[in-house]
Design a protein around this motif. Structure first.
Motif, short mmCIF file in Angstrom:
data_model
loop_
_atom_site.label_atom_id
_atom_site.label_comp_id
_atom_site.label_asym_id
_atom_site.label_seq_id
_atom_site.Cartn_x
_atom_site.Cartn_y
_atom_site.Cartn_z
N GLY A 21 6.50 -67.65 39.15
CA GLY A 21 5.48 -68.39 39.88
C GLY A 21 5.68 -68.40 41.37
O GLY A 21 5.35 -69.40 42.04
N ALA A 22 6.21 -67.32 41.92
CA ALA A 22 6.43 -67.26 43.37
C ALA A 22 6.38 -65.81 43.83
O ALA A 22 6.74 -64.88 43.08
CB ALA A 22 7.78 -67.87 43.74
N LYS A 23 5.95 -65.60 45.06
CA LYS A 23 5.90 -64.28 45.66
C LYS A 23 7.27 -63.93 46.21
O LYS A 23 7.86 -64.70 46.98
CB LYS A 23 4.85 -64.26 46.77
N LEU A 24 7.79 -62.78 45.83
CA LEU A 24 9.14 -62.39 46.23
C LEU A 24 9.15 -61.42 47.41
O LEU A 24 10.12 -61.40 48.18
CB LEU A 24 9.87 -61.74 45.04
N PHE A 25 8.10 -60.62 47.55
CA PHE A 25 8.07 -59.61 48.61
C PHE A 25 6.82 -59.76 49.47
O PHE A 25 5.74 -60.11 48.99
CB PHE A 25 8.07 -58.19 48.01
N THR B 250 10.36 -62.36 50.91
CA THR B 250 9.90 -63.64 51.43
C THR B 250 11.08 -64.60 51.50
O THR B 250 12.19 -64.27 51.04
CB THR B 250 8.82 -64.24 50.51
N HIS B 251 10.87 -65.77 52.07
CA HIS B 251 11.95 -66.76 52.12
C HIS B 251 12.42 -67.12 50.71
O HIS B 251 13.62 -67.15 50.42
CB HIS B 251 11.50 -68.01 52.86
N ILE B 252 11.45 -67.36 49.82
CA ILE B 252 11.81 -67.66 48.43
C ILE B 252 12.49 -66.43 47.80
O ILE B 252 13.44 -66.56 47.03
CB ILE B 252 10.56 -68.06 47.63
N GLY B 253 12.00 -65.25 48.16
CA GLY B 253 12.59 -64.03 47.64
C GLY B 253 14.05 -63.88 48.04
O GLY B 253 14.88 -63.42 47.25
N GLU B 254 14.39 -64.26 49.28
CA GLU B 254 15.78 -64.18 49.74
C GLU B 254 16.68 -65.10 48.92
O GLU B 254 17.79 -64.72 48.52
CB GLU B 254 15.85 -64.53 51.22
N VAL B 255 16.20 -66.33 48.69
CA VAL B 255 16.98 -67.29 47.89
C VAL B 255 17.13 -66.78 46.46
O VAL B 255 18.22 -66.82 45.88
CB VAL B 255 16.30 -68.67 47.91
N TYR B 256 16.02 -66.30 45.89
CA TYR B 256 16.04 -65.79 44.52
C TYR B 256 16.96 -64.59 44.41
O TYR B 256 17.73 -64.47 43.44
CB TYR B 256 14.61 -65.42 44.10
N TYR B 257 16.92 -63.70 45.40
CA TYR B 257 17.75 -62.50 45.39
C TYR B 257 19.24 -62.87 45.36
O TYR B 257 20.03 -62.27 44.61
CB TYR B 257 17.44 -61.64 46.62
#
Length: 339
Positions: A45-49, A59-66
């Motif tokens: 449920g979030a955009k990663l790139f 994305t910022h969320i993508g960095e945390v998720y990565y």
């Protein structure tokens, strides 16, 4: 499984820098990679790139998720390897680090028998004076002096060890004023091991009834190799502070003389024991387990030698009118024995 596959693909995209490069590396088309990344984004449920026609960035969320995915996938891979190796004979590359003086004095003659006993292990031995971070340096076992204060590490004591001693050559002592206490070291050429490159002066510590005191000693040699420092001391350049096993033979032959034997001194820690240190895990790899057992066995056989080294250090003193301390206070009265 689809989520894990998507996570691995995410790591590959970040590693390769583009969807097409990740596709080539994983044997998939760019369209397939793009579709699976989109499925992963839908699942969480979030955009990663951030995607444009010319660039791809997290994305910022993508960095945390990565960051979390990299750790999780790494732990899964390590767990799979550990379980696989638990079912097999000890094998693989074993990265070991220790001080050169420890390796030379206590391990070198025993390593061939270890490698003969475990032919599927490739031992990669690195030597250095100061203990690094095990994770960042990919070290399986570190053999060091002094117990680390780190709850994330497994520790097995190998030997009580032998104290560090102050010593110099007779030639140096004949040309310089006599030492009656630690403060006199400030007027001598003190040769030191390098701990931090930014330090202008070396700091030595000594015990007193009032607690631990420090000395900012100085000298014309600071080096990260104990063997070089020892040779400089024997050559008459200055005073050294090293483990007794480094100077034992020279003390016995008169090429070195112990200084201030009643002063307990160190440049690092006052725990002079030898320890095997390795990462904490519920599944200790067979190659790590058998090597630590080998270290215990080897140091047990060296117990008598360690006692002789302590005795040599005890018999030699620059202050013949004063009783040297009991150098055997660091040797367990019953020997190394089982841990």
């Amino acid at each position: 499984m689809e989520t894990l596959e998507g996570m691995r693909l995410l790591l590959k995209v970040v590693e390769c820098g583009s969807l097409s490069a990740a596709g080539r590396a994983s044997g998939q088309s760019p369209a397939s990679v793009s579709r699976k990344i989109a499925q992963l984004e839908d699942e969480i449920g979030a955009k990663l790139f951030n995607r444009t026609s010319r660039s791809l960035s997290l994305t910022h969320i993508g960095e945390v998720y990565y960051e979390h995915v990299a750790r999780i996938v790494g732990e899964i891979d390590n767990l799979n390897i550990a379980i696989s190796e638990q079912q097999s004979v000890p094998r693989g590359t074993l990265n070991v680090r220790t001080q050169a003086s420890i390796a030379t004095r206590f391990l070198a003659d025993a390593l061939p028998s270890f490698l003969e006993r475990y032919p599927d292990i490739v031992l990669q031995l690195s030597l250095g004076e100061f203990a690094p971070d095990l994770d960042n340096n990919r070290i399986d076992v570190d053999v060091r002096v002094g117990m680390p204060d780190n709850p994330d590490l497994m520790i097995r004591k190998l030997s009580p060890g032998v104290e560090r001693i102050l010593y110099a050559s007779p030639e140096y002592l004949a040309k310089h004023r006599k030492l009656s206490g630690p403060q006199d070291l400030l007027n001598h050429n003190c040769l030191s091991l390098q701990i931090a490159s930014a330090e202008e002066q070396s700091c030595w510590f000594y015990r007193t009834p009032a607690g631990i005191k420090e000395l900012r000693v100085s000298g014309n040699l600071i080096v990260n190799d104990a063997a070089i420092l020892h040779e400089a001391v024997i050559s008459g350049i200055g005073i050294g502070l090293l483990p007794a096993w480094m100077a034992a033979d020279d003390l016995a032959t008169g090429r070195a003389v112990r200084i201030l034997p009643n002063v307990e001194m160190t440049q690092t820690v006052f725990d002079f024991g030898l320890y095997a240190v390795f990462r904490k895990s519920d599944l200790i790899l067979p190659k790590v387990r058998v090597f630590v057992d080998f270290l215990v066995e080897t140091l047990r056989r060296k117990d008598a030698e360690i006692s002789r080294i302590a005795m040599k250090a005890r018999r030699q003193s620059a202050e013949t009118d004063r009783r040297a301390p009991d150098a055997l206070r660091w040797i367990h009265p019953k020997g190394i024995g089982s841990r």
